[in-house]
Scaffold this motif. Structure first.
Motif, PDB file in Angstrom:
ATOM      1  N   GLU A 190      24.455 -19.336  -8.439  1.00 53.52           N
ATOM      2  CA  GLU A 190      24.988 -20.456  -9.210  1.00 53.52           C
ATOM      3  C   GLU A 190      26.058 -21.185  -8.413  1.00 53.52           C
ATOM      4  O   GLU A 190      26.140 -22.411  -8.436  1.00 53.52           O
ATOM      5  N   ARG A 191      26.891 -20.430  -7.715  1.00 51.11           N
ATOM      6  CA  ARG A 191      27.914 -21.041  -6.869  1.00 51.11           C
ATOM      7  C   ARG A 191      28.363 -20.031  -5.812  1.00 51.11           C
ATOM      8  O   ARG A 191      28.151 -18.819  -5.954  1.00 51.11           O
ATOM      9  N   LEU A 192      28.993 -20.543  -4.758  1.00 45.20           N
ATOM     10  CA  LEU A 192      29.536 -19.709  -3.704  1.00 45.20           C
ATOM     11  C   LEU A 192      31.000 -20.070  -3.496  1.00 45.20           C
ATOM     12  O   LEU A 192      31.467 -21.130  -3.918  1.00 45.20           O
ATOM     13  N   ASP A 193      31.719 -19.195  -2.825  1.00 44.17           N
ATOM     14  CA  ASP A 193      33.071 -19.504  -2.377  1.00 44.17           C
ATOM     15  C   ASP A 193      33.395 -18.613  -1.181  1.00 44.17           C
ATOM     16  O   ASP A 193      32.484 -18.014  -0.586  1.00 44.17           O
ATOM     17  N   HIS A 194      34.651 -18.490  -0.836  1.00 47.06           N
ATOM     18  CA  HIS A 194      35.070 -17.778   0.373  1.00 47.06           C
ATOM     19  C   HIS A 194      34.633 -16.316   0.385  1.00 47.06           C
ATOM     20  O   HIS A 194      34.426 -15.739   1.450  1.00 47.06           O
ATOM     21  N   PHE A 195      34.516 -15.721  -0.798  1.00 48.85           N
ATOM     22  CA  PHE A 195      34.099 -14.322  -0.891  1.00 48.85           C
ATOM     23  C   PHE A 195      32.767 -14.134  -1.611  1.00 48.85           C
ATOM     24  O   PHE A 195      32.038 -13.190  -1.325  1.00 48.85           O
ATOM     25  N   ARG A 196      32.434 -15.018  -2.525  1.00 40.06           N
ATOM     26  CA  ARG A 196      31.258 -14.819  -3.354  1.00 40.06           C
ATOM     27  C   ARG A 196      29.963 -14.762  -2.543  1.00 40.06           C
ATOM     28  O   ARG A 196      28.978 -14.148  -2.963  1.00 40.06           O
ATOM     29  N   TRP A 197      29.952 -15.401  -1.360  1.00 41.37           N
ATOM     30  CA  TRP A 197      28.731 -15.402  -0.552  1.00 41.37           C
ATOM     31  C   TRP A 197      28.302 -13.987  -0.186  1.00 41.37           C
ATOM     32  O   TRP A 197      27.103 -13.738   0.022  1.00 41.37           O
ATOM     33  N   THR A 198      29.259 -13.054  -0.098  1.00 39.24           N
ATOM     34  CA  THR A 198      28.891 -11.689   0.284  1.00 39.24           C
ATOM     35  C   THR A 198      28.039 -11.016  -0.783  1.00 39.24           C
ATOM     36  O   THR A 198      27.319 -10.058  -0.489  1.00 39.24           O
ATOM     37  N   ARG A 199      28.121 -11.501  -2.024  1.00 42.22           N
ATOM     38  CA  ARG A 199      27.305 -10.939  -3.109  1.00 42.22           C
ATOM     39  C   ARG A 199      25.918 -11.574  -3.143  1.00 42.22           C
ATOM     40  O   ARG A 199      25.067 -11.141  -3.908  1.00 42.22           O
ATOM     41  N   HIS A 200      25.736 -12.633  -2.397  1.00 39.77           N
ATOM     42  CA  HIS A 200      24.466 -13.372  -2.385  1.00 39.77           C
ATOM     43  C   HIS A 200      24.094 -13.668  -0.931  1.00 39.77           C
ATOM     44  O   HIS A 200      23.816 -14.801  -0.575  1.00 39.77           O
ATOM     45  N   GLY A 201      24.097 -12.642  -0.100  1.00 41.45           N
ATOM     46  CA  GLY A 201      23.982 -12.852   1.334  1.00 41.45           C
ATOM     47  C   GLY A 201      22.629 -12.569   1.952  1.00 41.45           C
ATOM     48  O   GLY A 201      22.518 -12.499   3.174  1.00 41.45           O
ATOM     49  N   GLY A 202      21.588 -12.431   1.131  1.00 40.08           N
ATOM     50  CA  GLY A 202      20.289 -12.076   1.689  1.00 40.08           C
ATOM     51  C   GLY A 202      19.761 -13.106   2.670  1.00 40.08           C
ATOM     52  O   GLY A 202      19.353 -12.765   3.793  1.00 40.08           O
ATOM     53  N   ALA A 203      19.770 -14.383   2.285  1.00 38.19           N
ATOM     54  CA  ALA A 203      19.271 -15.434   3.176  1.00 38.19           C
ATOM     55  C   ALA A 203      20.162 -15.569   4.405  1.00 38.19           C
ATOM     56  O   ALA A 203      19.676 -15.802   5.515  1.00 38.19           O
ATOM     57  N   LEU A 204      21.458 -15.412   4.224  1.00 39.93           N
ATOM     58  CA  LEU A 204      22.368 -15.483   5.366  1.00 39.93           C
ATOM     59  C   LEU A 204      22.127 -14.324   6.328  1.00 39.93           C
ATOM     60  O   LEU A 204      22.117 -14.516   7.550  1.00 39.93           O
ATOM     61  N   ALA A 205      21.933 -13.133   5.797  1.00 39.11           N
ATOM     62  CA  ALA A 205      21.678 -11.974   6.649  1.00 39.11           C
ATOM     63  C   ALA A 205      20.419 -12.175   7.483  1.00 39.11           C
ATOM     64  O   ALA A 205      20.388 -11.834   8.677  1.00 39.11           O
ATOM     65  N   ARG A 206      19.375 -12.734   6.861  1.00 39.21           N
ATOM     66  CA  ARG A 206      18.147 -12.983   7.615  1.00 39.21           C
ATOM     67  C   ARG A 206      18.386 -14.028   8.711  1.00 39.21           C
ATOM     68  O   ARG A 206      17.913 -13.868   9.842  1.00 39.21           O
TER      69      ARG A 206
END
Length: 328
Positions: A265-281
């Motif tokens: 729904e949204r990201l911020d300075h820390f929240r991306w770590t909870r939704h990092g699947g695409a970033l990890a790839r």
């Protein structure tokens, strides 16, 4: 209550030993070597953030095909709040020791540092110091939600950042620690003084009287991925610009991680770590690509793309753990 997956608990991978004798574990998830050389991605945390906060990210990196590891900064997680002096220099030495442990445990594998916030700044500083000393540093650095904290990179918020940074440094010096006060977690005074120095001057130092660190950054050659995160007010695009501009000889690529890409729904300075699947790839594929080339020691030139990547190329910047601390 958390929806964090529980199937893959992080395991001890190696022990690092800093030059002052401090010992600390690296923990994460390992991959077999497989075809080619799988990268080892070492996560360097944000200020005030224990390594355990990145459990989900480590799992995502492992799921994307990398061996992934993380460790605690001094005064964070399970590490003691040692009264000995501790500033950026000591944090850089710990990263150096962590990389040495990775190379010993995974010989021949490319070592890539994924630095979040302050961790990204430290990753570049360590790489520059290693290059100046003729020592092996990271093979590549990914800066995620990271940037310079120079007040001029924050626009109208800059004067407030500058004033707060100097207050932090004075308070930490007098009281012997920075207690957090909603930002940065509990920190030794040396770390806060070095943070405030860079916020004021735009330049880094690794000793109380300074070193020529920025000059070393200017000659650093290695692949760097700068990832801006949508909704990140602590590391906005201009702050990432300022940090990437310090390494003009590096092969800088830029990417923007959005809530749409993350499926959040949204990201911020820390929240991306909870939704990092695409970033990890993305980071894992980038790491395999840039560390798989046979020679990056000479004049590396461009990566051969159409202008989105390459040395200091740009793409327009598009594209339950402990409670979240607030540090950069």
């Amino acid at each position: 209550m958390t929806d964090e997956p529980r199937e893959a608990e992080l395991k001890p991978l190696a022990e690092a030993v800093a030059p002052d004798g401090a010992r600390f574990p690296l923990y994460g998830l390992r991959r077999d070597a497989g075809p080619g050389r799988r990268p080892v991605v070492l996560v360097a945390a944000a200020m005030g953030t224990p390594g355990g906060y990145y459990r989900r990210l480590v799992r995502e990196l492992h799921g994307a095909g990398a061996t992934a590891a993380v460790y605690d900064f001094r005064w964070q997680g399970d590490r003691p709040r040692d009264p000995a002096p501790c500033g950026y220099a000591e944090l850089v030495e710990d990263l150096r020791a962590a990389l040495a442990a990775v190379r010993e445990e995974f010989p021949g594998a490319p070592a890539v540092v994924l630095g979040h916030s302050l961790g990204g700044q430290l990753a570049l500083l360590q790489a520059a110091e290693a290059a100046a000393a003729g020592e092996p540093g990271p093979d590549a650095v990914a800066l995620v939600a990271s940037g310079s904290v120079h007040h001029r990179a924050y626009g109208a918020r800059g004067p407030g950042l500058l004033a707060f940074g100097q207050f932090m440094a004075a308070f930490a010096t007098v009281r012997g620690r920075w207690p957090g006060f909603g930002f940065g977690g509990v920190q030794p005074p040396g770390v806060i003084r070095d943070w405030a120095h860079q916020a004021r001057t735009g330049r880094y130092r690794l000793r109380p009287h300074g070193e020529r660190v920025d000059e070393r950054l200017r000659t650093l050659r290695l692949p760097v991925l700068g990832v801006g995160v949508e909704g990140d007010s602590l590391a906005p695009p201009r702050a990432l610009d300022h940090l990437c501009a310090k390494v003009p000889e590096a092969e800088v690529e830029r990417w923007r991680y959005t809530a749409e890409l993350a499926g959040a729904e949204r990201l911020d300075h820390f929240r991306w770590t909870r939704h990092g699947g695409a970033l990890a790839r993305y980071v894992t594929e980038w790491a395999a690509r840039v560390t798989g080339r046979p020679d990056r020691t000479g004049d590396t030139g461009r990566t051969g793309d159409t202008g989105q990547n390459g040395r200091n190329g740009r793409n327009g910047d598009t594209g339950h753990p402990p409670r979240t601390p607030r540090g950069v």
